[in-house]
Motif scaffolding. Structure first.
Motif, short mmCIF file in Angstrom:
data_model
loop_
_atom_site.label_atom_id
_atom_site.label_comp_id
_atom_site.label_asym_id
_atom_site.label_seq_id
_atom_site.Cartn_x
_atom_site.Cartn_y
_atom_site.Cartn_z
N THR A 80 -15.51 -33.70 33.68
CA THR A 80 -15.98 -32.76 32.66
C THR A 80 -16.18 -33.47 31.33
O THR A 80 -17.19 -33.27 30.64
N ALA A 81 -15.23 -34.31 30.96
CA ALA A 81 -15.34 -35.05 29.70
C ALA A 81 -16.57 -35.95 29.71
O ALA A 81 -17.30 -36.03 28.71
N THR A 82 -16.80 -36.62 30.82
CA THR A 82 -17.96 -37.51 30.93
C THR A 82 -19.26 -36.75 30.79
O THR A 82 -20.17 -37.16 30.05
N THR A 83 -19.37 -35.63 31.47
CA THR A 83 -20.61 -34.84 31.43
C THR A 83 -20.87 -34.32 30.03
O THR A 83 -21.99 -34.39 29.51
N ARG A 84 -19.84 -33.81 29.38
CA ARG A 84 -20.02 -33.26 28.03
C ARG A 84 -20.40 -34.33 27.03
O ARG A 84 -21.29 -34.14 26.20
N LEU A 85 -19.74 -35.48 27.11
CA LEU A 85 -20.06 -36.56 26.18
C LEU A 85 -21.47 -37.09 26.43
O LEU A 85 -22.20 -37.41 25.48
N ALA A 86 -21.88 -37.18 27.69
CA ALA A 86 -23.23 -37.66 28.01
C ALA A 86 -24.28 -36.70 27.47
O ALA A 86 -25.30 -37.12 26.92
N ILE A 87 -24.05 -35.40 27.61
CA ILE A 87 -24.99 -34.42 27.08
C ILE A 87 -25.03 -34.50 25.56
O ILE A 87 -26.09 -34.41 24.93
N ASN A 88 -23.87 -34.68 24.94
CA ASN A 88 -23.84 -34.84 23.48
C ASN A 88 -24.66 -36.05 23.04
O ASN A 88 -25.34 -36.02 22.01
N VAL A 89 -24.60 -37.12 23.83
CA VAL A 89 -25.34 -38.34 23.49
C VAL A 89 -26.84 -38.07 23.49
O VAL A 89 -27.56 -38.46 22.56
N ILE A 90 -27.34 -37.40 24.51
CA ILE A 90 -28.79 -37.19 24.59
C ILE A 90 -29.26 -36.15 23.58
O ILE A 90 -30.45 -36.01 23.35
N GLN A 91 -28.31 -35.42 22.98
CA GLN A 91 -28.69 -34.49 21.92
C GLN A 91 -28.62 -35.14 20.54
O GLN A 91 -29.05 -34.55 19.55
N SER A 92 -28.10 -36.37 20.46
CA SER A 92 -27.95 -37.02 19.16
C SER A 92 -29.30 -37.40 18.58
O SER A 92 -30.27 -37.62 19.30
N LEU A 180 -27.18 -26.87 20.89
CA LEU A 180 -26.39 -27.74 21.75
C LEU A 180 -25.67 -28.83 20.98
O LEU A 180 -24.72 -29.43 21.47
N ASP A 181 -26.12 -29.09 19.75
CA ASP A 181 -25.43 -30.07 18.92
C ASP A 181 -24.12 -29.52 18.36
O ASP A 181 -23.28 -30.28 17.87
N SER A 182 -23.96 -28.21 18.41
CA SER A 182 -22.76 -27.58 17.88
C SER A 182 -21.60 -27.77 18.85
O SER A 182 -21.79 -27.91 20.06
N ASP A 183 -20.38 -27.77 18.31
CA ASP A 183 -19.21 -27.86 19.18
C ASP A 183 -18.54 -26.49 19.35
O ASP A 183 -17.46 -26.39 19.91
#
Length: 231
Positions: A80-92, A180-183
Motif C-alpha cells: 500500500t505504501a509503495t502504491t501510494r508513493l508511486a501515485i504521488n510521484v506521477i502527480q508531482s 490527487l495532490d492533496s493528502d
C-alpha cells in the motif's frame, strides 16, 4: 512491458547493538522479502527504473519510522505504501513536466497476463490505486477520473452521466487530477471498494463499461455532488 529486475542490494542502514538493532534487522528482512515485488509495482505506475528505485528507497525510510509492532501484515502495508508513493510521484509537478501524470489504470486492470506473479502484482496495485482515488475524490470526480483516464470516456458522455455540461465535465476531470495532490482522505467502505475493483476488472477485460458505470453512479451522492463543482 516487463520491468527490469531491480538490483537486490540491501538498503543502507546503520545497525545498532541490542534490541533496537535486532528490531531493525527484522524490519530489513521483511522489506527485502518483498522488495522485488514492490519494485515491480512502483515501476508499473511510475514507468521508469530510477523513479521506481526512488519510491522503494522512500518506502524503506518510512518502514523504518513506522511503529512496526502494530503492523500485522508487513507485506500488505509495504504494498500500500509503495502504491501510494508511486501515485504521488506521477502527480508531482516535476514528473508531470517530464511524462504523463496519469496512473496507468487501464494497464493495471489488464487480466491477460499469463504469469501468476505478474497478475497478482497488477491486481494488488489496482486495488490500492482505486482505494486511493476513492479516498481522495468526491463521487462525481471519481466517476469522471476513472472513466476518462482509465477508458477514454468521451466528455459528452461524462456530461450526460453527471448531468452537467461538456465543458464542466472537463473541469471535473481537471479538478480530480489536482485533488490527487492533496493528502486529505476519507474512509473507504470495504464493500464499495470491492464492488468498484470487480467492475473495473470486468470493464478492462471485456470492454463493456456498463457495470463500471453503474458502480460509479451508485457511489453515494454522485448525482447530487455533480450538480456543483466544488474546490
Amino acid at each position: 512491458m516487463s520491468a527490469p529486475s531491480p538490483d537486490m542490494k540491501s538498503p543502507d542502514v546503520l545497525r545498532a547493538d541490542g534490541p533496537a538493532g535486532d528490531d531493525l534487522d527484522i524490519a530489513l528482512d521483511h522489506f527485502l522479502a518483498h522488495r522485488k515485488r514492490l519494485f515491480r509495482i512502483a515501476y508499473r505506475i511510475v514507468g521508469d527504473v530510477s523513479g521506481a528505485e526512488d519510491v522503494i528507497q522512500e518506502v524503506w525510510l518510512r518502514w523504518q519510522l513506522t511503529h512496526r509492532a502494530e503492523i500485522k501484515k508487513p507485506g500488505a502495508f509495504l504494498t500500500t505504501a509503495t502504491t501510494r508513493l508511486a501515485i504521488n510521484v506521477i502527480q508531482s509537478g516535476r514528473h508531470r513536466h517530464e511524462t504523463s501524470a496519469d496512473p496507468q489504470l487501464a494497464e493495471l486492470g489488464d487480466d491477460s497476463a499469463h504469469d501468476p506473479l505478474l497478475h497478482a502484482e497488477r491486481a494488488t496495485a489496482l486495488e490500492a490505486a482505486l482505494a486511493l482515488l476513492m479516498a481522495r475524490l468526491t463521487p462525481d470526480r471519481l466517476a469522471a477520473y476513472v472513466l476518462r483516464k482509465g477508458f477514454g470516456y468521451p466528455y459528452s458522455d461524462l456530461a450526460k452521466l453527471l448531468r452537467i455540461s461538456a465543458p464542466n465535465a472537463r473541469v471535473v476531470v481537471h479538478r480530480a487530477q489536482a485533488r490527487l495532490d492533496s493528502d486529505r482522505e476519507r474512509p473507504v467502505p470495504v464493500e464499495s471498494h470491492r464492488r468498484l475493483v470487480a467492475a473495473f476488472r470486468t470493464a478492462a477485460s471485456t470492454g463493456d463499461l456498463d457495470c463500471l458505470v453503474r458502480a460509479l453512479v451508485e457511489e453515494d451522492g454522485v448525482h447530487r455532488s455533480a450538480r456543483r463543482i466544488r474546490d
